[in-house]
Every structure is written in structure tokens, then in C-alpha cells.
Write a protein that holds these residues in place. Structure first.
Motif, mmCIF file in Angstrom:
data_model
loop_
_atom_site.group_PDB
_atom_site.id
_atom_site.type_symbol
_atom_site.label_atom_id
_atom_site.label_comp_id
_atom_site.label_asym_id
_atom_site.label_seq_id
_atom_site.Cartn_x
_atom_site.Cartn_y
_atom_site.Cartn_z
ATOM 1 N N ARG A 67 -14.904 58.329 -9.113
ATOM 2 C CA ARG A 67 -14.305 59.184 -10.130
ATOM 3 C C ARG A 67 -12.923 58.651 -10.456
ATOM 4 O O ARG A 67 -12.341 58.740 -11.586
ATOM 5 C CB ARG A 67 -14.275 60.350 -9.534
ATOM 6 C CG ARG A 67 -15.636 61.170 -9.840
ATOM 7 C CD ARG A 67 -15.346 62.661 -9.814
ATOM 8 N NE ARG A 67 -16.952 63.283 -9.891
ATOM 9 C CZ ARG A 67 -17.415 63.814 -8.885
ATOM 10 N NH1 ARG A 67 -16.659 63.831 -7.652
ATOM 11 N NH2 ARG A 67 -18.664 64.181 -9.013
ATOM 12 N N HIS A 71 -12.372 58.117 -14.075
ATOM 13 C CA HIS A 71 -11.920 59.183 -14.961
ATOM 14 C C HIS A 71 -10.306 59.264 -14.719
ATOM 15 O O HIS A 71 -9.851 60.236 -15.276
ATOM 16 C CB HIS A 71 -12.572 60.553 -14.403
ATOM 17 C CG HIS A 71 -14.126 60.371 -14.835
ATOM 18 N ND1 HIS A 71 -14.467 60.322 -16.203
ATOM 19 C CD2 HIS A 71 -15.061 60.572 -14.233
ATOM 20 C CE1 HIS A 71 -15.724 60.411 -16.319
ATOM 21 N NE2 HIS A 71 -16.273 60.438 -15.048
ATOM 22 N N GLU A 72 -9.899 58.990 -13.720
ATOM 23 C CA GLU A 72 -8.542 59.394 -12.990
ATOM 24 C C GLU A 72 -7.641 58.217 -13.182
ATOM 25 O O GLU A 72 -6.300 58.093 -12.570
ATOM 26 C CB GLU A 72 -8.661 59.819 -11.641
ATOM 27 C CG GLU A 72 -9.345 61.001 -11.529
ATOM 28 C CD GLU A 72 -9.919 61.142 -10.008
ATOM 29 O OE1 GLU A 72 -9.212 60.743 -9.159
ATOM 30 O OE2 GLU A 72 -10.678 62.071 -9.879
ATOM 31 N N GLY A 98 -19.581 58.795 -13.506
ATOM 32 C CA GLY A 98 -19.208 57.938 -14.772
ATOM 33 C C GLY A 98 -19.569 56.580 -14.546
ATOM 34 O O GLY A 98 -18.972 55.837 -15.338
#
Length: 303
Positions: A67, A71-72, A98
């Protein structure tokens, strides 16, 4: 056959290299390792394994790692971050984080398959079929691994025909590439050539990769042998970190630094910078208090 003009390296250190470490390694250190590997020029990094924490405690933070990358803001859009997903449950967790590429792993040895994933080779392939199908339906690429291609800790010699059969099955299933693993590092160059010849009769060379461990110090010699046959994708682990929980005494994957040094000497292009990757190996082994198993890395770091 002539040597390839360029070789793509798949860095497996964050997964294969760390999975057996007995002391917990923080998610932050794993992410810093992945970032440093990217800075050194890696374009494909195997970042996590979505296996049960009961079996591989070191990979318990797989979702947090993926993640963070996907995403981060810890990852980069031009780098392929992949993860191992041995079953549908692992795949679903990986998809939720993801992931854009996953890997499934079979074995060319019945005994190893039973010890490693508690089923026969045929049963393991049946298990992987829905994983590959589901991943591809989600637009996620799938890479295959075959373990014990040059020997098994329980059976000894493995027939090249069996390696070819399992590789063909993974290719037919939809794996875009199959990595041939000398899991216990017992292979020698002639064995490696003969195994590859058998496999290449079933699956095109451009869809094959080499994943050689260095237990008996033969990994670079074996790599040279398969490079001469046309293999142009090599799995490696920074500082030679790693081993196999189901193959006692097996050393880690061939060290990335040593592979890059070899490729440079052969005039083969690769995206990884030698000085930078040596610095990564030196940093990581100091951080987790492990010996640096890369000959080139140790030489460069001691200059």
C-alpha cells in the motif's frame, strides 16, 4: 548463441532475501531498502509475499509495504513492484493493496512441492490456475517460478524434462515469464545448459528467467552458461541475502552486485549502477547485522 545485448534484473532482496530473517525487520526499513534499490537503477523489485504470517512471519506486513508503494507515495510509477501470491486469499489481499504484478511458484520436484506447499505438482498447478485467471481478469500480470530446476534437497537429481513440463504448464496458464530457480544452489554450468535446452524446446527463451542460488559458489558460472544460451532476465538479491526455509543450508540468491559486475565486464547493458548497488548492500547488511555475501560488494565497499 551470442550473449544478449542487455539484461533485465529482477531484484528479489526485499522478498526472497528477507523472508527467512529470524528477527523482525520494520516496514520502514523494508521501504527504505526498496527506495534505495530504485535509486540504484532497478526497474523491477519483488517487494512482498502475501503468504500466511504463520508460515513466513517476516512477510506479515505485506499489505502495508504494498500500500505504501502503490498508494502512499513511497513507490515510483516507472518501477514494477511485484508480490508473491501462492493462493486466491493472498491474491485478493494483494489486489486490495493495488499490486500490478504477482507471482505464483511451483516446483519440479514432487517431494519439494509436498514439503513446501503440502500438495503434489499437479495439485499445485490446479491451485494456481484460478489465481492466474483472476489476476489476469483484473489486468494484473503474472510471473511464474519453478523451484528445484537443478536439484532437490530430498530427491537429488531432477530431470530437465520435468522442469520443462512444469514451465510449459505455467506458460500455458498465462504467466508472461517463468523464472527457473536453482533453489538449493547445487547446479553446475553444463547441467544449467541442458536444463535450459529442454525448457526452451517448450517455452520461448524470451519468456524465461534465471534464478540461481549460490550455495556451492556456482551461481555466476551457471548464469554465464545460460546467458550464452540467450537468457536475458536474471533474478538477484542485493548482498546475496536470502535462503530457503525448506532447503537447509541453501545460500541466498546470487548477489546483485556480482551479477552487475559480471554484466559490465561482458559489455552487457543493465539499468543498475554498480557503485550505488554496492552501497545499498553495505547499508542493508549493516542495518540487519548480516554478512555481506557479495564479493564485488565487499571489494567495492572496502576501497
Amino acid at each position: 548463441m551470442a550473449l544478449p545485448a542487455s539484461v533485465r534484473l529482477v531484484e528479489v532482496g526485499p522478498r526472497d532475501g528477507l523472508q527467512n530473517e529470524p528477527e523482525p525487520i520494520s516496514t520502514e526499513i523494508k521501504l527504505e531498502l526498496i527506495e534505495r534499490l530504485a535509486d540504484a537503477g532497478h526497474t523491477h523489485i519483488e517487494a512482498a509475499s502475501f503468504v500466511s504470517p504463520k508460515w513466513v512471519p517476516q512477510m506479515a506486513d505485506h499489505s502495508q509495504v504494498m500500500r505504501a508503494l502503490m498508494h502512499e507515495g513511497k513507490g515510483r510509477p516507472d518501477i514494477n513492484y511485484s508480490a508473491l501470491t501462492p493462493n486466491l486469499k493472498g491474491l485478493e489481499e494483494a489486489l486490495a493493496s493495488g499490486v500490478q504484478e504477482v507471482a505464483v511458484f511451483g516446483a519440479a520436484s514432487e517431494s519439494f512441492s509436498q514439503k513446501n506447499i503440502n500438495c503434489s505438482i499437479a495439485e499445485s498447478l490446479e491451485r494456481f490456475a484460478p489465481v492466474v485467471e483472476r489476476a489476469r481478469a483484473e489486468g494484473v500480470r503474472v510471473r511464474g517460478y519453478v523451484s528445484c530446476v537443478l536439484g532437490c534437497p530430498y530427491e537429488g537429481e531432477i530431470s530437465p524434462a520435468m522442469v520443462a513440463q512444469v514451465t510449459r504448464a505455467l506458460d500455458d496458464m498465462g504467466c508472461y515469464e517463468v523464472s527457473l530457480g536453482d533453489t538449493i544452489g547445487t547446479g553446475t554450468p553444463l547441467k544449467a545448459k541442458r536444463m535450459l535446452e529442454a525448457v526452451a524446446r517448450e517455452v520461448p527463451m524470451e519468456r524465461l528467467a534465471a534464478h540461481f542460488h549460490d550455495t556451492y559458489g556456482q551461481a555466476l558460472a551457471n548464469l554465464m552458461a545460460v546467458l550464452e544460451e540467450g537468457v536475458a532476465v536474471v533474478d538477484s538479491s542485493v548482498a546475496g541475502l536470502g535462503g530457503c526455509p525448506y532447503a537447509k543450508g541453501a545460500a541466498g540468491n546470487v548477489a546483485t552486485e556480482d551479477v552487475v559486475y559480471l554484466l559490465k565486464g561482458l559489455g552487457i547493458q543493465c539499468s543498475v549502477d554498480l557503485e550505488r548497488i554496492a552501497a545499498v548492500g553495505d547499508w542493508m547488511t549493516r542495518t540487519i547485522n548480516r554478512p555481506n555475501r557479495s564479493k564485488a560488494g565487499v571489494a567495492l565497499s572496502s576501497r
